[in-house]
Design a protein around this motif. Sequence first.
Motif, PDB file in Angstrom:
ATOM      1  N   ARG A 187      -4.311  -7.437 -11.009  1.00 27.67           N
ATOM      2  CA  ARG A 187      -5.245  -8.150 -10.140  1.00 27.67           C
ATOM      3  C   ARG A 187      -5.119  -7.686  -8.690  1.00 27.67           C
ATOM      4  NH1 ARG A 187      -5.978 -14.340 -12.363  1.00 27.67           N
ATOM      5  NH2 ARG A 187      -5.938 -13.840 -14.591  1.00 27.67           N
ATOM      6  N   ILE A 188      -3.896  -7.507  -8.247  1.00 26.39           N
ATOM      7  CA  ILE A 188      -3.680  -7.083  -6.860  1.00 26.39           C
ATOM      8  C   ILE A 188      -4.217  -5.677  -6.641  1.00 26.39           C
ATOM      9  CG2 ILE A 188      -1.892  -6.463  -5.187  1.00 26.39           C
ATOM     10  CD1 ILE A 188      -0.259  -8.856  -6.306  1.00 26.39           C
ATOM     11  N   ALA A 189      -3.972  -4.770  -7.589  1.00 25.26           N
ATOM     12  CA  ALA A 189      -4.433  -3.390  -7.438  1.00 25.26           C
ATOM     13  C   ALA A 189      -5.951  -3.328  -7.306  1.00 25.26           C
ATOM     14  CB  ALA A 189      -3.969  -2.546  -8.618  1.00 25.26           C
ATOM     15  N   THR A 190      -6.653  -4.160  -8.073  1.00 26.22           N
ATOM     16  CA  THR A 190      -8.115  -4.188  -7.990  1.00 26.22           C
ATOM     17  C   THR A 190      -8.579  -4.642  -6.609  1.00 26.22           C
ATOM     18  OG1 THR A 190      -8.327  -4.628 -10.359  1.00 26.22           O
ATOM     19  CG2 THR A 190     -10.206  -5.205  -8.968  1.00 26.22           C
ATOM     20  N   LEU A 191      -7.942  -5.692  -6.081  1.00 22.80           N
ATOM     21  CA  LEU A 191      -8.312  -6.204  -4.758  1.00 22.80           C
ATOM     22  C   LEU A 191      -7.946  -5.201  -3.658  1.00 22.80           C
ATOM     23  CD1 LEU A 191      -7.194  -9.913  -5.200  1.00 22.80           C
ATOM     24  CD2 LEU A 191      -9.550  -9.103  -4.961  1.00 22.80           C
ATOM     25  N   VAL A 192      -6.775  -4.590  -3.772  1.00 21.74           N
ATOM     26  CA  VAL A 192      -6.356  -3.602  -2.776  1.00 21.74           C
ATOM     27  C   VAL A 192      -7.351  -2.455  -2.721  1.00 21.74           C
ATOM     28  CG1 VAL A 192      -4.644  -1.802  -2.299  1.00 21.74           C
ATOM     29  CG2 VAL A 192      -3.886  -4.131  -2.800  1.00 21.74           C
ATOM     30  N   GLU A 193      -7.757  -1.969  -3.868  1.00 24.92           N
ATOM     31  CA  GLU A 193      -8.701  -0.850  -3.912  1.00 24.92           C
ATOM     32  C   GLU A 193     -10.007  -1.205  -3.197  1.00 24.92           C
ATOM     33  OE1 GLU A 193     -10.914   2.089  -7.178  1.00 24.92           O
ATOM     34  OE2 GLU A 193      -9.659   0.408  -7.851  1.00 24.92           O
ATOM     35  N   GLY A 194     -10.525  -2.405  -3.465  1.00 31.41           N
ATOM     36  CA  GLY A 194     -11.773  -2.808  -2.847  1.00 31.41           C
ATOM     37  C   GLY A 194     -11.667  -3.005  -1.352  1.00 31.41           C
ATOM     38  N   HIS A 195     -10.616  -3.682  -0.909  1.00 29.20           N
ATOM     39  CA  HIS A 195     -10.451  -3.940   0.529  1.00 29.20           C
ATOM     40  C   HIS A 195     -10.126  -2.660   1.292  1.00 29.20           C
ATOM     41  CE1 HIS A 195     -11.125  -8.100   0.081  1.00 29.20           C
ATOM     42  NE2 HIS A 195      -9.941  -8.446  -0.412  1.00 29.20           N
ATOM     43  N   ALA A 196      -9.320  -1.787   0.700  1.00 31.77           N
ATOM     44  CA  ALA A 196      -8.989  -0.528   1.369  1.00 31.77           C
ATOM     45  C   ALA A 196     -10.239   0.326   1.542  1.00 31.77           C
ATOM     46  CB  ALA A 196      -7.929   0.225   0.569  1.00 31.77           C
ATOM     47  N   ALA A 197     -11.101   0.351   0.541  1.00 32.64           N
ATOM     48  CA  ALA A 197     -12.346   1.105   0.646  1.00 32.64           C
ATOM     49  C   ALA A 197     -13.244   0.523   1.737  1.00 32.64           C
ATOM     50  CB  ALA A 197     -13.075   1.114  -0.695  1.00 32.64           C
ATOM     51  N   ALA A 198     -13.276  -0.802   1.827  1.00 30.46           N
ATOM     52  CA  ALA A 198     -14.118  -1.456   2.830  1.00 30.46           C
ATOM     53  C   ALA A 198     -13.663  -1.129   4.252  1.00 30.46           C
ATOM     54  CB  ALA A 198     -14.115  -2.960   2.606  1.00 30.46           C
ATOM     55  N   LEU A 199     -12.350  -0.976   4.458  1.00 29.44           N
ATOM     56  CA  LEU A 199     -11.829  -0.675   5.794  1.00 29.44           C
ATOM     57  C   LEU A 199     -11.656   0.826   6.028  1.00 29.44           C
ATOM     58  CD1 LEU A 199      -9.082  -3.280   6.824  1.00 29.44           C
ATOM     59  CD2 LEU A 199     -11.436  -3.082   7.608  1.00 29.44           C
ATOM     60  N   GLY A 200     -11.802   1.611   4.981  1.00 30.69           N
ATOM     61  CA  GLY A 200     -11.618   3.047   5.131  1.00 30.69           C
ATOM     62  C   GLY A 200     -10.186   3.443   5.381  1.00 30.69           C
ATOM     63  N   VAL A 201      -9.251   2.774   4.703  1.00 35.70           N
ATOM     64  CA  VAL A 201      -7.828   3.069   4.878  1.00 35.70           C
ATOM     65  C   VAL A 201      -7.242   3.538   3.552  1.00 35.70           C
ATOM     66  CG1 VAL A 201      -7.516   1.458   6.794  1.00 35.70           C
ATOM     67  CG2 VAL A 201      -7.240   0.644   4.440  1.00 35.70           C
ATOM     68  N   THR A 202      -6.055   4.129   3.636  1.00 33.93           N
ATOM     69  CA  THR A 202      -5.373   4.669   2.459  1.00 33.93           C
ATOM     70  C   THR A 202      -4.065   3.938   2.226  1.00 33.93           C
ATOM     71  OG1 THR A 202      -6.334   6.860   2.811  1.00 33.93           O
ATOM     72  CG2 THR A 202      -4.387   6.730   1.391  1.00 33.93           C
ATOM     73  N   VAL A 203      -3.841   3.516   1.004  1.00 35.63           N
ATOM     74  CA  VAL A 203      -2.592   2.850   0.612  1.00 35.63           C
ATOM     75  C   VAL A 203      -1.652   3.894   0.036  1.00 35.63           C
ATOM     76  CG1 VAL A 203      -1.553   1.081  -0.835  1.00 35.63           C
ATOM     77  CG2 VAL A 203      -3.846   0.726   0.123  1.00 35.63           C
ATOM     78  N   ARG A 204      -0.455   3.979   0.598  1.00 37.21           N
ATOM     79  CA  ARG A 204       0.506   4.988   0.113  1.00 37.21           C
ATOM     80  C   ARG A 204       1.092   4.574  -1.235  1.00 37.21           C
ATOM     81  NH1 ARG A 204       6.009   5.947   0.240  1.00 37.21           N
ATOM     82  NH2 ARG A 204       6.615   8.153   0.369  1.00 37.21           N
ATOM     83  N   ALA A 205       1.462   3.305  -1.355  1.00 41.13           N
ATOM     84  CA  ALA A 205       2.053   2.817  -2.603  1.00 41.13           C
ATOM     85  C   ALA A 205       1.886   1.307  -2.662  1.00 41.13           C
ATOM     86  CB  ALA A 205       3.533   3.194  -2.691  1.00 41.13           C
ATOM     87  N   LEU A 206       1.947   0.786  -3.876  1.00 45.26           N
ATOM     88  CA  LEU A 206       1.836  -0.652  -4.111  1.00 45.26           C
ATOM     89  C   LEU A 206       3.061  -1.109  -4.891  1.00 45.26           C
ATOM     90  CD1 LEU A 206       0.267  -3.335  -4.154  1.00 45.26           C
ATOM     91  CD2 LEU A 206      -0.920  -2.504  -6.197  1.00 45.26           C
ATOM     92  N   ARG A 207       3.765  -2.097  -4.364  1.00 45.46           N
ATOM     93  CA  ARG A 207       4.976  -2.582  -5.012  1.00 45.46           C
ATOM     94  C   ARG A 207       4.909  -4.095  -5.203  1.00 45.46           C
ATOM     95  NH1 ARG A 207       7.817   1.963  -4.684  1.00 45.46           N
ATOM     96  NH2 ARG A 207       7.783   3.213  -2.774  1.00 45.46           N
ATOM     97  N   LEU A 208       5.589  -4.568  -6.248  1.00 46.52           N
ATOM     98  CA  LEU A 208       5.733  -5.994  -6.496  1.00 46.52           C
ATOM     99  C   LEU A 208       7.176  -6.400  -6.244  1.00 46.52           C
ATOM    100  CD1 LEU A 208       3.682  -6.790  -9.717  1.00 46.52           C
ATOM    101  CD2 LEU A 208       2.987  -6.969  -7.337  1.00 46.52           C
ATOM    102  N   LYS A 209       7.346  -7.563  -5.599  1.00 45.27           N
ATOM    103  CA  LYS A 209       8.677  -8.080  -5.319  1.00 45.27           C
ATOM    104  C   LYS A 209       8.749  -9.543  -5.724  1.00 45.27           C
ATOM    105  CE  LYS A 209       9.693  -4.906  -1.490  1.00 45.27           C
ATOM    106  NZ  LYS A 209      10.189  -4.800  -0.098  1.00 45.27           N
ATOM    107  N   ASP A 210       9.921 -10.118  -5.550  1.00 45.48           N
ATOM    108  CA  ASP A 210      10.096 -11.555  -5.796  1.00 45.48           C
ATOM    109  C   ASP A 210      10.740 -12.160  -4.560  1.00 45.48           C
ATOM    110  OD1 ASP A 210      10.129 -14.025  -6.902  1.00 45.48           O
ATOM    111  OD2 ASP A 210      11.615 -13.590  -8.453  1.00 45.48           O
ATOM    112  N   THR A 211       9.955 -12.263  -3.505  1.00 46.22           N
ATOM    113  CA  THR A 211      10.451 -12.733  -2.221  1.00 46.22           C
ATOM    114  C   THR A 211      10.327 -14.245  -2.103  1.00 46.22           C
ATOM    115  OG1 THR A 211       8.266 -12.291  -1.298  1.00 46.22           O
ATOM    116  CG2 THR A 211       9.915 -10.573  -1.051  1.00 46.22           C
ATOM    117  N   GLN A 212      11.022 -14.805  -1.121  1.00 47.52           N
ATOM    118  CA  GLN A 212      10.983 -16.248  -0.911  1.00 47.52           C
ATOM    119  C   GLN A 212      10.202 -16.653   0.329  1.00 47.52           C
ATOM    120  OE1 GLN A 212      14.487 -18.650  -1.566  1.00 47.52           O
ATOM    121  NE2 GLN A 212      15.614 -16.861  -2.253  1.00 47.52           N
TER     122      GLN A 212
END
Length: 239
Positions: A139-164
């Motif tokens: 789900r996150i990857a789909t949203l990242v792709e759409g928002h990054a395209a809208a702003l014209g930016v490039t994502v180097r990598a996508l990571r998942l964590k378990d932060t507090q």
Amino acid sequence: MALPDSETIVLHPGVLGAPVGCPVRWYRSARARRVSLRIDARAGEVVVTLPMRTARRAGMALLTTHAAWVMQRLTALSPAVELAPGAEVLIGGRPHVIRHDPDARGGAFIDGATIIVSGRPEFLARRVKDFLRAEAKRRIATLVEGHAAALGVTVRALRLKDTQSRWGSCAPDGTLAFSWRLVMAPGWVLDYVVAHEVAHLRELNHSPRFWAHVETLTSHREAAQDWLRDNGPTLLRVG
């Protein structure tokens, strides 16, 4: 100056409050300049951080001074949710019940409002968590792709964590990281968090220009921030 890793300490939260056993975890930090307290919502305990040469009694003094606040925060936490058959877990803000079907195939998957988990019972919790992480990344990857395209930016990598304390982050090299627990939040909340971090690829700050980019990507900023403030600790209590 040895400290126990964790212990239960009896606190007196006030004149009218009865003594209560409080779970405490001690932590010594070379970076700390003063004694501090924080609530670990996931573990349901208070964490006391001490500078390297500060005695335990300084932490006890701070705990005693703020006993009412500590117990109020711990008492307000939602009950912990074990990933077990019959447990209810949110996906996209909607409750799903875990059902164990040892004869099913496919690990764990959604069927209506049910999370069906195959295989041996001792692997159920891990399979549910693996499924939630995979669904979060999808789900996150789909949203990242759409928002990054809208702003014209490039994502180097996508990571998942378990932060507090942080639901998402953006590194200077363009790496985005998100808590997998966001898969439990409503879709519009997840959309805001992703938009927030993608906007940092244009402005690595919280300037007016940054917030302007966020507003172009999502209209849910204030509502999502409110939802995470009110419900975020509940997500940390799952698993």
